[in-house]
Design a protein around this motif. Structure first.
Motif, PDB file in Angstrom:
ATOM      1  N   LYS A  90       0.888  -1.064  -0.171  1.00 38.97           N
ATOM      2  CA  LYS A  90      -0.043   0.013   0.088  1.00 38.97           C
ATOM      3  C   LYS A  90       0.724   1.272  -0.083  1.00 38.97           C
ATOM      4  O   LYS A  90       1.910   1.578   0.754  1.00 38.97           O
ATOM      5  CB  LYS A  90      -0.970   0.102   1.114  1.00 38.97           C
ATOM      6  N   GLU A  91       0.342   2.235  -0.625  1.00 33.24           N
ATOM      7  CA  GLU A  91       1.192   3.502  -0.631  1.00 33.24           C
ATOM      8  C   GLU A  91       0.311   4.537   0.107  1.00 33.24           C
ATOM      9  O   GLU A  91      -0.867   4.618  -0.179  1.00 33.24           O
ATOM     10  CB  GLU A  91       1.141   4.130  -2.129  1.00 33.24           C
ATOM     11  N   ILE A  92       0.826   5.179   1.198  1.00 29.74           N
ATOM     12  CA  ILE A  92       0.354   5.869   1.873  1.00 29.74           C
ATOM     13  C   ILE A  92       0.566   7.381   1.502  1.00 29.74           C
ATOM     14  O   ILE A  92       1.563   7.803   1.624  1.00 29.74           O
ATOM     15  CB  ILE A  92       0.800   5.556   3.349  1.00 29.74           C
ATOM     16  N   GLU A  93      -0.469   8.217   1.602  1.00 31.68           N
ATOM     17  CA  GLU A  93      -0.471   9.596   1.444  1.00 31.68           C
ATOM     18  C   GLU A  93      -0.408  10.428   2.388  1.00 31.68           C
ATOM     19  O   GLU A  93      -1.164  10.080   3.623  1.00 31.68           O
ATOM     20  CB  GLU A  93      -1.764   9.923   0.615  1.00 31.68           C
ATOM     21  N   THR A  94       0.517  11.133   2.706  1.00 31.24           N
ATOM     22  CA  THR A  94       0.777  12.216   3.663  1.00 31.24           C
ATOM     23  C   THR A  94       0.500  13.565   3.029  1.00 31.24           C
ATOM     24  O   THR A  94       0.488  13.748   1.871  1.00 31.24           O
ATOM     25  CB  THR A  94       1.939  11.809   4.306  1.00 31.24           C
ATOM     26  N   ASN A  95       0.941  14.437   3.967  1.00 35.98           N
ATOM     27  CA  ASN A  95       0.687  15.782   3.673  1.00 35.98           C
ATOM     28  C   ASN A  95       2.031  16.160   2.791  1.00 35.98           C
ATOM     29  O   ASN A  95       2.203  17.408   1.902  1.00 35.98           O
ATOM     30  CB  ASN A  95       0.670  16.994   4.525  1.00 35.98           C
ATOM     31  N   THR A  96       3.120  15.684   2.719  1.00 38.86           N
ATOM     32  CA  THR A  96       4.364  15.649   1.892  1.00 38.86           C
ATOM     33  C   THR A  96       4.401  14.528   1.181  1.00 38.86           C
ATOM     34  O   THR A  96       4.384  14.940  -0.268  1.00 38.86           O
ATOM     35  CB  THR A  96       5.450  16.121   3.061  1.00 38.86           C
ATOM     36  N   PHE A  97       5.014  13.546   1.524  1.00 33.58           N
ATOM     37  CA  PHE A  97       5.528  12.372   0.714  1.00 33.58           C
ATOM     38  C   PHE A  97       4.453  11.183   0.523  1.00 33.58           C
ATOM     39  O   PHE A  97       3.383  11.086   1.433  1.00 33.58           O
ATOM     40  CB  PHE A  97       6.604  11.475   1.239  1.00 33.58           C
ATOM     41  N   LYS A  98       4.575  10.514  -0.548  1.00 33.76           N
ATOM     42  CA  LYS A  98       3.664   9.369  -0.473  1.00 33.76           C
ATOM     43  C   LYS A  98       4.909   8.305  -0.273  1.00 33.76           C
ATOM     44  O   LYS A  98       5.866   7.998  -0.502  1.00 33.76           O
ATOM     45  CB  LYS A  98       3.295   8.954  -1.816  1.00 33.76           C
ATOM     46  N   LEU A  99       4.423   7.308   1.159  1.00 35.09           N
ATOM     47  CA  LEU A  99       5.548   6.381   1.511  1.00 35.09           C
ATOM     48  C   LEU A  99       4.900   4.845   1.025  1.00 35.09           C
ATOM     49  O   LEU A  99       3.715   4.422   1.084  1.00 35.09           O
ATOM     50  CB  LEU A  99       5.396   6.351   3.173  1.00 35.09           C
ATOM     51  N   ALA A 100       5.785   4.155   0.638  1.00 35.48           N
ATOM     52  CA  ALA A 100       5.477   2.711   0.395  1.00 35.48           C
ATOM     53  C   ALA A 100       5.563   1.871   1.444  1.00 35.48           C
ATOM     54  O   ALA A 100       6.482   2.043   2.748  1.00 35.48           O
ATOM     55  CB  ALA A 100       6.518   2.231  -0.569  1.00 35.48           C
ATOM     56  N   SER A 101       4.534   1.038   1.463  1.00 40.10           N
ATOM     57  CA  SER A 101       4.539   0.089   2.899  1.00 40.10           C
ATOM     58  C   SER A 101       3.810  -1.381   2.318  1.00 40.10           C
ATOM     59  O   SER A 101       3.323  -1.622   1.221  1.00 40.10           O
ATOM     60  CB  SER A 101       3.533   0.615   3.908  1.00 40.10           C
ATOM     61  N   TRP A 102       4.223  -2.276   3.207  1.00 38.46           N
ATOM     62  CA  TRP A 102       3.597  -3.653   3.146  1.00 38.46           C
ATOM     63  C   TRP A 102       2.999  -3.957   4.382  1.00 38.46           C
ATOM     64  O   TRP A 102       3.765  -3.708   5.590  1.00 38.46           O
ATOM     65  CB  TRP A 102       4.816  -4.643   2.817  1.00 38.46           C
TER      66      TRP A 102
ATOM     67  N   MET B  65       7.639  15.805  -4.676  1.00 42.59           N
ATOM     68  CA  MET B  65       8.535  16.335  -3.345  1.00 42.59           C
ATOM     69  C   MET B  65      10.007  15.712  -3.197  1.00 42.59           C
ATOM     70  O   MET B  65      10.867  16.404  -2.447  1.00 42.59           O
ATOM     71  CB  MET B  65       7.603  15.911  -2.161  1.00 42.59           C
ATOM     72  N   CYS B  66      10.268  14.611  -3.510  1.00 43.08           N
ATOM     73  CA  CYS B  66      11.638  14.280  -3.533  1.00 43.08           C
ATOM     74  C   CYS B  66      12.595  14.671  -4.057  1.00 43.08           C
ATOM     75  O   CYS B  66      12.574  15.242  -5.362  1.00 43.08           O
ATOM     76  CB  CYS B  66      11.401  12.680  -3.886  1.00 43.08           C
ATOM     77  N   SER B  67      13.638  14.958  -3.320  1.00 40.46           N
ATOM     78  CA  SER B  67      14.962  15.560  -3.871  1.00 40.46           C
ATOM     79  C   SER B  67      15.972  14.869  -3.343  1.00 40.46           C
ATOM     80  O   SER B  67      15.919  14.332  -2.066  1.00 40.46           O
ATOM     81  CB  SER B  67      15.094  17.099  -3.884  1.00 40.46           C
ATOM     82  N   GLN B  68      17.102  14.912  -3.698  1.00 43.84           N
ATOM     83  CA  GLN B  68      18.450  14.185  -3.122  1.00 43.84           C
ATOM     84  C   GLN B  68      18.644  14.396  -1.715  1.00 43.84           C
ATOM     85  O   GLN B  68      19.114  13.841  -0.806  1.00 43.84           O
ATOM     86  CB  GLN B  68      19.861  14.536  -3.916  1.00 43.84           C
ATOM     87  N   ARG B  69      18.248  15.726  -1.464  1.00 43.18           N
ATOM     88  CA  ARG B  69      18.457  16.314  -0.112  1.00 43.18           C
ATOM     89  C   ARG B  69      17.683  15.303   0.954  1.00 43.18           C
ATOM     90  O   ARG B  69      18.118  15.265   2.161  1.00 43.18           O
ATOM     91  CB  ARG B  69      18.113  17.554   0.076  1.00 43.18           C
ATOM     92  N   HIS B  70      16.645  14.728   0.627  1.00 47.29           N
ATOM     93  CA  HIS B  70      15.925  14.021   1.487  1.00 47.29           C
ATOM     94  C   HIS B  70      16.258  12.580   1.730  1.00 47.29           C
ATOM     95  O   HIS B  70      15.768  11.885   2.569  1.00 47.29           O
ATOM     96  CB  HIS B  70      14.367  13.845   0.883  1.00 47.29           C
ATOM     97  N   TRP B  71      17.376  12.287   0.991  1.00 48.42           N
ATOM     98  CA  TRP B  71      18.168  11.151   1.515  1.00 48.42           C
ATOM     99  C   TRP B  71      19.523  11.406   1.690  1.00 48.42           C
ATOM    100  O   TRP B  71      20.376  10.303   1.839  1.00 48.42           O
ATOM    101  CB  TRP B  71      17.858   9.713   0.395  1.00 48.42           C
TER     102      TRP B  71
ATOM    103  N   ARG C 116      17.726  13.914   5.504  1.00 52.29           N
ATOM    104  CA  ARG C 116      17.056  12.678   5.849  1.00 52.29           C
ATOM    105  C   ARG C 116      16.243  12.582   6.929  1.00 52.29           C
ATOM    106  O   ARG C 116      15.389  11.794   6.924  1.00 52.29           O
ATOM    107  CB  ARG C 116      18.071  11.450   5.774  1.00 52.29           C
ATOM    108  N   PHE C 117      16.571  13.118   8.090  1.00 50.67           N
ATOM    109  CA  PHE C 117      15.620  13.361   9.179  1.00 50.67           C
ATOM    110  C   PHE C 117      15.278  14.733   9.394  1.00 50.67           C
ATOM    111  O   PHE C 117      15.004  15.263  10.460  1.00 50.67           O
ATOM    112  CB  PHE C 117      16.773  13.028  10.454  1.00 50.67           C
ATOM    113  N   ALA C 118      14.829  15.427   8.116  1.00 50.02           N
ATOM    114  CA  ALA C 118      14.289  16.653   8.339  1.00 50.02           C
ATOM    115  C   ALA C 118      13.099  16.754   8.776  1.00 50.02           C
ATOM    116  O   ALA C 118      12.128  15.760   9.074  1.00 50.02           O
ATOM    117  CB  ALA C 118      14.126  17.250   6.913  1.00 50.02           C
ATOM    118  N   VAL C 119      12.284  17.817   9.155  1.00 48.61           N
ATOM    119  CA  VAL C 119      10.985  17.969   9.833  1.00 48.61           C
ATOM    120  C   VAL C 119       9.805  17.321   9.126  1.00 48.61           C
ATOM    121  O   VAL C 119       9.139  16.402   9.467  1.00 48.61           O
ATOM    122  CB  VAL C 119      10.500  19.270  10.157  1.00 48.61           C
ATOM    123  N   GLU C 120      10.037  17.489   7.587  1.00 44.81           N
ATOM    124  CA  GLU C 120       8.864  16.806   6.709  1.00 44.81           C
ATOM    125  C   GLU C 120       9.071  15.483   6.640  1.00 44.81           C
ATOM    126  O   GLU C 120       8.170  14.834   6.174  1.00 44.81           O
ATOM    127  CB  GLU C 120       9.008  17.864   5.335  1.00 44.81           C
TER     128      GLU C 120
END
Length: 251
Positions: free
Chosen positions: A29-41, A105-111, A115-119
Motif C-alpha cells: 500500500k502507498e500511504i498519502e501524507t501531507n508531503t510524501f507518499k510512502l511505500a508500505s507492506w 516532493m523528493c529530492s536528493q536532500r531527502h536521502w 534525511r531526518f528533516a521535519v517534513e
C-alpha cells in the motif's frame, strides 16, 4: 502528482542478486501524507491488537564513490526479511520517503542532508498514525530508521509507543558524522536533542559486534545504560542479525 514507482512485485522482490518472497498476507500500500507518499507492506489480522512497525534504514543513499544516488531504495533485503517473517498479528514494513516510490516532493536532500528533516519525520508520523490509530505500537528501526522511530515518538505527539527496538541504530547523527569525519546532516533534526524524553520509553538496542557504520561505542555513548544494549556476535551493519529475529518477533 507525477509518480514514479522504482520497482516492486506482488510475489517476488528483487534486491541486487537477492530474491525476497513476499508472504501472501502482506499487502503493498502507498500511504498519502501531507508531503510524501510512502511505500508500505502491511499485514493486519486484528485491527484492535498491538501493531509492530518496521522502519527502513537510509537505503542506497550514496554510491561506492560517496556520491548521492538517484534512487535511495534499499538493496539489502535483510530488514525486510525480518519484517516479513514476524508472526505478530499486525506487522507493517514502512519505507522511508522516496524509497520504492518517488513523487514530486523528493529530492536528493531527502536521502542525504535532510534525511531526518521535519517534513520527513512528519510524513512518517502521519503514515504510522494513519495505520495504527490509537492502538499500542512497537517501533523497530534499522540504521537511520532508528533515528526516525525515535523522532516520531518524541518530536511528535499522538502515538502510543510501548517499546522502541533499534538494530544498528543511528541515534545521534552528529556524533556519528564526527566519528566518521564526514559532513554533519545540517538539515536534519537530531534525536540527541530529545534524549531525556526518549529514554523514558521502554527500549532495547541491538548492535553488531563488527559493525563499522554504527559501532557499539556510538550506541553505548548515547544510551548510557549497558543493560539496554545487546551486542550481536559477528554481525556487521548489513548482515549477521538472524539470531535476533525470533526475539524481535516475540516482542
Amino acid at each position: 502528482m507525477k509518480l514514479k514507482r522504482f520497482l516492486f512485485a506482488s510475489i517476488l522482490f528483487l534486491g541486487g542478486c537477492q530474491t525476497l518472497v513476499i508472504p501472501h498476507d502482506f499487502v503493498y500500500k502507498e500511504i498519502e501524507t501531507n508531503t510524501f507518499k510512502l511505500a508500505s507492506w502491511q499485514k493486519i489480522t486484528n485491527p484492535k491488537a498491538k501493531f509492530k512497525v518496521y522502519i527502513e534504514g537510509d537505503g542506497a543513499s550514496f554510491d561506492a564513490y560517496g556520491m548521492p544516488t538517484d534512487n535511495p531504495t534499499p538493496r539489502n533485503i535483510n530488514f525486510r526479511k525480518m519484517a516479513f517473517g514476524d508472526f505478530s498479528p499486525n506487522v507493517i514494513y514502512l519505507a522511508r520517503p522516496c524509497q520504492f516510490v518517488k513523487d514530486d516532493m523528493c529530492s536528493q536532500r531527502h536521502w542525504t542532508d535532510a534525511r531526518f528533516a521535519v517534513e520527513v519525520v512528519s510524513a512518517t508520523y502521519e503514515a504510522i498514525k494513519n495505520i495504527v490509530k490509537d492502538n499500542d505500537v512497537v517501533l523497530i528501526g534499522f540504521s537511520g530508521g532508528a533515528q526516525v522511530a525515535g523522532l516520531v515518538s518524541v518530536a511528535r505527539k499522538g502515538l502510543n509507543v510501548k517499546k522502541l527496538i533499534t538494530i544498528g541504530g543511528n541515534l545521534d547523527h552528529i556524533a556519528w558524522s564526527r566519528h566518521h569525519k564526514i559532513r554533519v546532516l545540517n538539515q536534519s533534526l537530531n534525536l540527541a536533542d530529545y534524549r531525556d524524553e526518549y529514554m523514558k520509553i521502554p527500549q532495547i538496542h541491538y548492535v553488531g559486534e563488527n559493525d563499522k557504520v554504527i559501532t557499539p561505542e556510538l550506541v553505548y555513548d548515547f544510551v548510557k545504560d549497558n543493560s539496554l544494549v545487546y551486542v550481536v556476535d559477528g554481525a556487521t551493519h548489513n548482515s549477521g542479525w538472524e539470531e535476533i529475529y525470533p526475539v524481535v518477533w516475540g516482542d
